[in-house]
Scaffold this motif. Structure first.
Motif, PDB file in Angstrom:
ATOM      1  N   THR A  18       0.825  -1.209   0.000  1.00  0.00           N
ATOM      2  CA  THR A  18       0.000   0.000   0.000  1.00  0.00           C
ATOM      3  C   THR A  18       0.853   1.250   0.000  1.00  0.00           C
ATOM      4  O   THR A  18       0.562   2.224  -0.717  1.00  0.00           O
ATOM      5  N   PHE A  21       2.392   1.822  -3.524  1.00  0.00           N
ATOM      6  CA  PHE A  21       1.396   2.330  -4.478  1.00  0.00           C
ATOM      7  C   PHE A  21       1.025   3.766  -4.154  1.00  0.00           C
ATOM      8  O   PHE A  21       0.919   4.613  -5.052  1.00  0.00           O
ATOM      9  N   CYS A  57       4.843  -2.402  -7.426  1.00  0.00           N
ATOM     10  CA  CYS A  57       3.740  -3.229  -6.949  1.00  0.00           C
ATOM     11  C   CYS A  57       2.676  -3.324  -8.025  1.00  0.00           C
ATOM     12  O   CYS A  57       2.607  -2.508  -8.950  1.00  0.00           O
ATOM     13  N   GLY A  58       1.846  -4.308  -7.900  1.00  0.00           N
ATOM     14  CA  GLY A  58       0.716  -4.482  -8.806  1.00  0.00           C
ATOM     15  C   GLY A  58      -0.081  -5.686  -8.367  1.00  0.00           C
ATOM     16  O   GLY A  58       0.412  -6.540  -7.622  1.00  0.00           O
ATOM     17  N   LEU A  80      -3.775  -1.381  -9.180  1.00  0.00           N
ATOM     18  CA  LEU A  80      -2.803  -0.996  -8.146  1.00  0.00           C
ATOM     19  C   LEU A  80      -1.362  -1.161  -8.627  1.00  0.00           C
ATOM     20  O   LEU A  80      -0.478  -1.588  -7.882  1.00  0.00           O
ATOM     21  N   GLY A  82       2.123   0.347  -9.630  1.00  0.00           N
ATOM     22  CA  GLY A  82       2.895   1.556  -9.380  1.00  0.00           C
ATOM     23  C   GLY A  82       4.373   1.268  -9.191  1.00  0.00           C
ATOM     24  O   GLY A  82       4.763   0.160  -8.801  1.00  0.00           O
TER      25      GLY A  82
END
Length: 398
Positions: A18, A21, A57-58, A80, A82
């Motif tokens: 989190t 992102f 991330c993804g 998500l 990034g």
């Protein structure tokens, strides 16, 4: 940059996911992160590491997508994605896409779909622009033609969570005939809660009809001339034209509302053709869903076709070489198979994805130099077969 490693994350790494992102999209205040955290458990999360540091991330949702011919198949809703500031343009996104597409192939998921934050990013990974969105704006109380049938059953304002059973059922019925629509479930509701929670955004309202529903929000404003409320339609789902018209009239007839906007309307949205004056509808078309054929053979056998065709496609796929080569598509036999026969059309996998839902025709892509006809007549035959009766769209962000 050290050696990059992309891998699936465990629950203990969700907070770091989190944070990465949030930093990538400059939404890393505690309020932003609190809004994002509930989404992560609904996705399959991947992280890219430079030694011990997560730098990318993804993830993806596991859902289904409606396809031409009232068919559907599994799709990965990619989201998500990034890259941490300071680590861009160093291969992080490529490592992420490589791990994700390899994993989807291993899991027998034939399609991946996403919304692109920037239009130039995902073509190099084989994604094609498969649908378009209509940013539609209508004046409040705009008039319908006299021959438009409006269902007289009542439209009720209801709490969105209370309406969820009806919303899920109505959406599933309508989605069967709308290529590009994805499933609605608890993950969809979590995403909508996240968007609702954005600072300064008005709460969602729900209008429920026996034949459909509308989700919307209203931003109040007053000027010297009086009320100037603005309404944003999030989605509108209906079983039939009369129910659709009833929901549209409910939204358009609020006395305080001067303008109704709908950012994810379809480019063939029926309300435009219901108006006495079609010019009252301001429309701006932008790219919608980007689609990736993870498995060309499985994807082409998953949808129906508008016409019979027997054609050999030369497919280029630099990023997923398992798709590279010649494929014979025979729609009458519902067969797709590798072949050594001479190719009749040549195209990149991203352009095959662009035509897959019927959002672009092969003729349109050929006019742009993206599809080459190698045998006369093959282009028209294949273009007709891949076309759709309705423009693909996706009313749900992910």
């Amino acid at each position: 940059m050290g050696n990059l490693e992309a891998r699936r994350l465990d629950d203990s790494e969700h907070d770091e996911f989190t944070s990465v992102f949030g930093a990538a999209f400059l939404e890393d205040s505690e309020a932003d992160l609190a809004r994002l955290r509930p989404i992560v458990p609904h996705v399959t999360p991947l992280g890219v590491f430079d030694d011990a540091e997560m730098v990318g991330c993804g993830g993806h949702y596991s859902t289904y997508m409606s396809l031409p011919g009232a068919r559907s198949c599994p799709v990965a809703g990619v989201t998500l994605v990034g890259v941490k500031p300071g680590h861009r343009r160093r291969g992080v996104l490529t490592a992420l896409m490589r791990a994700q597409l390899d994993g989807l192939r291993d899991a027998d998921v034939p399609l991946a779909a996403l919304y692109a934050s920037e239009g130039a990013i995902y073509g190099r990974f084989g994604y094609g622009m498969a649908s378009f969105e209509n940013h539609l704006s209508l004046p409040g109380r705009v008039a319908f033609r006299g021959d438009v049938e409006v269902d007289e059953r009542p439209v009720r304002e209801i709490d969105l969570d209370e309406a969820l059973p009806a919303i899920y059922a109505q959406h599933a019925r309508a989605a069967a005939n709308r290529p590009g629509w994805i499933g609605r479930d608890s993950a969809w509701r979590a995403r909508e809660r996240m968007r609702q929670a954005r600072a300064g955004r008005a709460p969602y309202r729900c209008a429920l009809h026996d034949g459909g529903h509308a989700i919307y929000r209203v931003s109040p404003d007053w000027t010297e001339r009086g009320p100037d409320y603005r309404m944003e339609v999030v989605s509108l789902v209906a079983d039939d034209p009369a129910s659709y018209a009833a929901l549209c009239r409910h939204l358009l007839d609020f006395d305080l509302v001067s303008e109704v906007t709908w950012r994810k309307a379809a480019i063939d949205e029926p309300v435009v053709r219901m108006l006495v004056d079609p010019r009252a509808a301001a429309q701006r078309v932008v790219d919608g869903v980007w689609l990736r054929l993870v498995d060309v053979e499985a994807a082409l056998t998953s949808r129906d076709y508008l016409a019979d065709v027997d054609v050999v496609l030369e497919v280029r796929d630099a990023f997923c070489p398992w798709n590279e080569g010649r494929w014979r598509l025979r729609t009458r036999a519902s067969a797709v198979e590798r072949t050594s026969e001479p190719a009749q059309l040549a195209l990149d996998v991203a352009d095959l994805a662009a035509a897959y839902l019927g959002g672009s025709t092969l003729h349109q892509l050929a006019a742009a130099g993206r599809v080459r006809e190698l045998e006369p007549g093959a282009l028209t035959a294949a273009s007709r077969a891949l076309a759709g009766d309705r423009a693909p769209s996706c009313p749900d962000a992910f």
